[in-house]
Design an enzyme around this catalytic site. Structure first.
Site, PDB file in Angstrom:
ATOM      1  N   HIS A 103       0.896  -1.357  -0.043  1.00  0.00           N
ATOM      2  CA  HIS A 103      -0.055   0.078   0.014  1.00  0.00           C
ATOM      3  C   HIS A 103       0.692   1.355   0.267  1.00  0.00           C
ATOM      4  CE1 HIS A 103      -3.666   2.061   1.162  1.00  0.00           C
ATOM      5  NE2 HIS A 103      -2.826   2.972   0.986  1.00  0.00           N
ATOM      6  N   TRP A 191      -4.978  16.895   5.929  1.00  0.00           N
ATOM      7  CA  TRP A 191      -5.130  16.601   4.692  1.00  0.00           C
ATOM      8  C   TRP A 191      -5.129  17.685   3.582  1.00  0.00           C
ATOM      9  CZ3 TRP A 191      -6.364  12.290   1.596  1.00  0.00           C
ATOM     10  CH2 TRP A 191      -6.151  11.088   2.619  1.00  0.00           C
ATOM     11  N   PHE A 194      -1.557  17.950   2.971  1.00  0.00           N
ATOM     12  CA  PHE A 194      -1.452  16.664   2.246  1.00  0.00           C
ATOM     13  C   PHE A 194      -1.654  16.637   0.714  1.00  0.00           C
ATOM     14  CE2 PHE A 194      -2.601  11.785   1.698  1.00  0.00           C
ATOM     15  CZ  PHE A 194      -1.156  11.447   1.561  1.00  0.00           C
ATOM     16  N   GLY A 313      -8.049   9.383  -1.675  1.00  0.00           N
ATOM     17  CA  GLY A 313      -8.534  10.884  -1.386  1.00  0.00           C
ATOM     18  C   GLY A 313      -9.296  10.693   0.172  1.00  0.00           C
ATOM     19  N   HIS A 340      -9.549   1.583  -0.387  1.00  0.00           N
ATOM     20  CA  HIS A 340      -9.246   2.143   0.802  1.00  0.00           C
ATOM     21  C   HIS A 340     -10.582   2.191   1.521  1.00  0.00           C
ATOM     22  CE1 HIS A 340      -5.759   4.142  -0.877  1.00  0.00           C
ATOM     23  NE2 HIS A 340      -5.391   4.503   0.172  1.00  0.00           N
ATOM     24  N   GLU A 343     -11.080   4.333   6.591  1.00  0.00           N
ATOM     25  CA  GLU A 343      -9.861   5.480   7.363  1.00  0.00           C
ATOM     26  C   GLU A 343     -10.612   6.722   7.997  1.00  0.00           C
ATOM     27  OE1 GLU A 343      -7.431   6.855   4.068  1.00  0.00           O
ATOM     28  OE2 GLU A 343      -5.925   7.489   5.574  1.00  0.00           O
ATOM     29  N   HIS A 368      -6.150   0.195   4.943  1.00  0.00           N
ATOM     30  CA  HIS A 368      -6.275   0.781   6.241  1.00  0.00           C
ATOM     31  C   HIS A 368      -7.382   0.077   6.929  1.00  0.00           C
ATOM     32  CE1 HIS A 368      -3.986   4.429   5.421  1.00  0.00           C
ATOM     33  NE2 HIS A 368      -4.601   4.427   4.314  1.00  0.00           N
ATOM     34  N   ASP A 426       2.558   6.930   2.435  1.00  0.00           N
ATOM     35  CA  ASP A 426       3.440   7.782   1.321  1.00  0.00           C
ATOM     36  C   ASP A 426       4.640   8.264   2.309  1.00  0.00           C
ATOM     37  OD1 ASP A 426       1.165   8.767  -0.755  1.00  0.00           O
ATOM     38  OD2 ASP A 426       0.118   8.664   1.271  1.00  0.00           O
TER      39      ASP A 426
HETATM   40 ZN   LIG Z   1      -3.411   5.067   0.691  1.00  0.00          ZN
END
Ligand SMILES: [Zn+2]
Ligand SMILES: *[C@@H]1O[C@H](CO)[C@@H](O)[C@H](O)[C@H]1NC(C)=O
Ligand SMILES: *[C@@H]1O[C@H](CO)[C@@H](O)[C@H](O)[C@H]1NC(C)=O
Ligand SMILES: *[C@@H]1O[C@H](CO)[C@@H](O)[C@H](O)[C@H]1NC(C)=O
Ligand SMILES: *[C@@H]1O[C@H](CO)[C@@H](O)[C@H](O)[C@H]1NC(C)=O
Ligand SMILES: *[C@@H]1O[C@H](CO)[C@@H](O)[C@H](O)[C@H]1NC(C)=O
Length: 497
Positions: A103, A191, A194, A313, A340, A343, A368, A426
């Site tokens: 991931h 976010w 990010f 996202g 995803h 999360e 997640h 990431d």
């Molecule tokens: Zn991810």
């Protein structure tokens, strides 16, 4: 008289107590066997390595237990990340073969130092304004710019203070700050920063030669962190050339295939990589249709490299899966899903319910699954269908889901022996290792104090088991893994740590 009574009482207690201690021992043993890796047996050599590892682990944890003030992992990751490299447990984990990273995202693989180097390449234009715009071109871009387009090299020279110029520029390429609690008071700010990172770097990295080089260098860095296989999620931006030529996103997918092949040719011990097409979830059904058509073309064009589909996202503000169910259900027979889901900290919301749709749409793995403990029926389905859970502990703390990492749901997933894999999401964006720091934090601060080398081995084995490799490739990958693992065990020298 009195002493005889006491003796009698004591005798009864003794047999009761023995039974009690037996029961107690059995409960702990049953639980230990259930944990991830709890049923593995170690060879003599592995046991020696484990003894060394656990001596250091107990040292670290017992120090924290006695000095909770210094238990840095209960704070923001940015507050203690620089201390991690001095940990002996971390140094051992760095050298452990960790299997696969399942991931991770296209433009979050490498850190700000790498991106700074990219800004030193020629033909890069920059526009300073409320947003930083970066693009490679053979002549000055004619797209709108709040100030003016300049060659980066000229802007840097004209700044008269290159160190300061570069320090300012670098801030755009990382989330790491000295005062995270002030800069990121809530998930919204985190976010926001990010997403801004991706908006800033995407046009610079989408220059075709850079896109290829970036992924090649990422594979190199992951391999150096003892990872042998990757599944990368990409939004597949259109790549471009200096003269302004742009390509169909299918070319971006083919670029991955080309780089993977080249990398494998040059690194025979590397098992490979696959692509998960993972565009933004903040779209309508018409756009989703485009995504699916592209996914289908990629699958037809490169079935061995294409692993499947996902949407990315911030879940809380993007479209929940339920909005796309009719189309996604129809398509589920032709491609694998790696959604995803869950999360979020918001229980009982549509985001939280993404877990239901992930299961019903037949996801092979879930990204997640942070909210999973609140959903016992879904949890049972995860176990029944053996769906891999891709856990990214540092990501979850940086992106404001959890502060004290001991409270991460991974601890219960590990305790229950769920199909967990560890990944890093990431790592470049928060300047973490490709995988070692995620392993380290999970090992010393989320897993049981008693979890040992067997857990680390099982997590690595899981990463191959739950990968999108076909079964023949999995067998080959396992052989390579065991070879690397034995090499690590045979060359282990405790006095080097
Ligand atoms: Zn991810
Ligand atoms: C150990 O547990 C795993 C699941 O975590 C299971 O697949 C495996 O069969 C078990 N092995 C033994 C020897 O019980
Ligand atoms: C915790 O962080 C403090 C401040 O950065 C540092 O001095 C200390 O060595 C760290 N403790 C551990 C155990 O890493
Ligand atoms: C950046 O470039 C310098 C000089 O070529 C090199 O030494 C360094 O390793 C590069 N850094 C990264 C993170 O790639
Ligand atoms: C901007 O440049 C591109 C080619 O570099 C050209 O096709 C386009 O017409 C130009 N647009 C404007 C508004 O000048
Ligand atoms: C282990 O490392 C120590 C210190 O580096 C060294 O002195 C010793 O010879 C090594 N032992 C073996 C068996 O290689």
């Amino acid at each position: 008289m009195r002493s005889i009574v006491l003796l009698f009482v004591y005798t009864v207690c003794a047999s009761d107590l023995t039974e009690y201690y037996d029961k107690r021992y059995k409960i702990l043993l049953d639980e230990a066997l259930l944990t991830v890796g709890g049923n593995i047996s170690l060879s003599d050599k592995e046991t020696a390595v484990n003894n060394c590892l656990m001596r250091h682990k107990f040292n670290e944890i017992d120090y924290w237990l006695n000095n909770p003030r210094y238990f840095n992992c209960s704070h923001h990751y940015f507050a203690y990340k620089d201390n991690i490299p001095s940990s002996k447990v971390y140094k051992i984990i760095k050298n452990i073969p960790k299997g696969a990273a399942l991931h991770v995202h296209d433009m979050g693989l490498l850190g700000p130092d790498y991106l700074m180097n990219v800004t030193y390449l020629e033909n890069l234009y920059v526009c300073f304004g409320s947003n930083l715009l970066l693009t490679f071109a053979s002549k000055k871009p004619n797209t709108s710019c709040e100030s003016q387009w300049q060659l980066m090299s000229e802007a840097r020279r004209a700044s008269n203070n290159i160190a300061k110029f570069d320090a300012e520029l670098k801030k755009h390429f990382t989330l790491v700050v000295k005062n995270p609690d002030e800069v990121y008071p809530s998930i919204k700010e985190t976010w926001g920063a990010f997403m801004q990172y991706f908006i800033t770097v995407a046009p610079m990295l989408s220059y075709r030669p850079i896109w290829e080089q970036y992924f090649y260098d990422a594979l190199k860095k992951f391999r150096e962190d003892n990872i042998m296989y990757i599944e990368v999620r990409s939004i597949l931006p259109s790549l471009y050339e200096l003269d302004g030529t742009t390509y169909d996103p299918l070319i971006t997918a083919r670029t991955y295939k080309k780089v993977i092949k080249q990398f494998m040719r040059e690194h025979k011990d590397f098992i490979g990589a696959k692509l998960i097409y993972a565009p933004s979830r903040r779209v309508n059904n018409a756009k989703l249709e485009d995504y699916i058509l592209l996914a289908r073309r990629i699958k037809e064009s490169m079935p061995d490299t294409f692993a499947g589909f996902d949407l990315v996202g911030q879940e809380d503000i993007g479209s929940p899966l339920i909005e796309f169910v009719p189309r996604l259900l129809e398509t589920s027979s032709e491609m694998s899903y790696f959604f995803h889901a869950g999360e979020t900290d918001w229980y009982g919301t549509l985001t939280d319910e993404n877990l239901v749709d992930a299961i019903l749409l037949g996801a092979k793995r879930i990204g997640h699954a942070y909210a999973l403990p609140k959903h016992p029926v879904i949890l049972n389905e995860v176990i029944k269908r053996d769906i891999g859970l891709e856990i990214n502990v540092i990501s979850n703390t940086v992106l404001s889901l959890v502060r004290d990492i001991r409270n991460h749901p991974l601890s219960t997933f590990l305790a229950q022996g769920l199909p967990v894999v560890l990944s890093s999401d990431d790592p470049g964006v928060w300047e973490a290792d490709p995988l070692s720091e995620d392993f380290y934090i999970a090992f010393v601060a989320v897993a049981s104090r008693l979890s040992d080398l067997r857990m680390l081995k099982q997590l690595a084995l899981n990463s191959i088991k739950y990968s999108a490799l076909d079964s023949a490739s999995k067998s080959r990958a396992l052989r390579t893994f065991h070879f690397k693992w034995n090499d690590f065990i045979n060359n282990f020298n405790c006095s080097m740590y």
